[in-house]
Design an enzyme around this catalytic site. Structure first.
Site: not given
Ligand code: CIR
Length: 263
Positions: A171, A258
């Protein structure tokens, strides 16, 4: 100033979530402990927490930030929330329960529509300007839908393409954090991006790239443990830091931002 945050503990099947990391499978008990420490740090920063129960229907649902974008610094306008449409099919169902959780806060609610996809991790607000990452998760339609809403409320925005040249970034906020005072912490590959030209850039050591996902909350900056160079730079700028062990979340490609939705 933030006053509230929504968090969700990881579920027992947390290790079944999406990841590209090579750090191995997370230890669930340790993840729970690290999540508790994270919640304590948010409380230390003055936030009142809404703690949602773990949801094993969605192993990535502890990463609540990706499900919604809150916009609530609008003078004379009601606070708003844009429900996202996560780019990973396994995560789209996470949005419904966040809509329920947010109902108590009476936001004016908008939603990203198909074919748009948007993850909250691709949206970084910097005092009225929004950086919107176009990533493997956030497509141009999703980014444009968000930009149209923001423009209608007189916010500025810029798109930051992170797909080709920054393959390692999941992201936008995996590589960039707003520190206040028109200052950003940024990983080296993003530094040259034209969209960042009007900001002061604190360049993150490539060996400490994970810490670019640090998190300013009111008077503190949360930073993952084990990143002494960034921590030293932040102290030199006069920031107070709180370090948190994020090892088990890093194994699932998650970082500090996150794990909460702040407003
Ligand atoms: C994913 O791949 O969607 C989750 N394992 C990690 C999400 C991390 N979120 C973020 O950086 N906002």
């Amino acid at each position: 100033m933030f006053t509230k945050a929504i968090v969700r503990a990881p579920g027992a099947n947390f290790a079944d979530g999406l990841t590209t990391s090579k750090f191995g499978s997370p230890d669930y008990q340790l993840a729970l402990q690290q999540h508790e420490s994270y919640c304590a740090a948010l409380a230390q920063c003055g936030l009142e927490l809404l703690r949602l129960p773990a949801d094993e229907n969605f192993p990535d649902s502890t990463f609540v930030e990706d499900t919604a974008v809150v916009v609530n610094n609008l003078e004379g306008q009601p606070p708003k929330v844009i429900m996202t449409r996560p780019g990973a099919p396994s995560r789209t169902g996470e949005v419904a329960s966040m809509i329920n959780a947010l109902a108590a806060f009476h936001f004016e609610t908008h939603s990203i529509q198909a074919p748009g996809t948007l993850d909250g991790g691709d949206v970084c607000e910097a005092d009225g300007h929004f950086f919107i990452g176009i990533s493997e998760r956030t497509n141009r339609s999703g980014a444009e839908q968000l930009a149209t809403l923001l423009s209608s409320w007189n916010y500025s925005f810029s798109f930051v393409e992170i797909r080709q040249q920054h393959e390692s970034l999941l992201h936008l906020k995996s590589g960039l954090a707003y520190l206040g005072n028109y200052r950003l912490a940024v990983t080296a590959p993003l530094c040259a991006h034209a969209a960042l030209a009007d900001f002061e850039l604190l360049r993150v050591d490539p060996l400490e790239a994970y810490a670019a996902n640090c998190l300013r909350i009111n008077q503190h900056i949360l930073i993952p443990t084990g990143h002494p160079n960034l921590q030293k730079s932040l102290h030199e700028f006069g920031y107070q830091t709180i370090t948190l062990d994020m090892s088990e979340f890093q194994k699932m490609d998650g970082g500090l931002s996150c794990l909460s939705l702040r407003f």
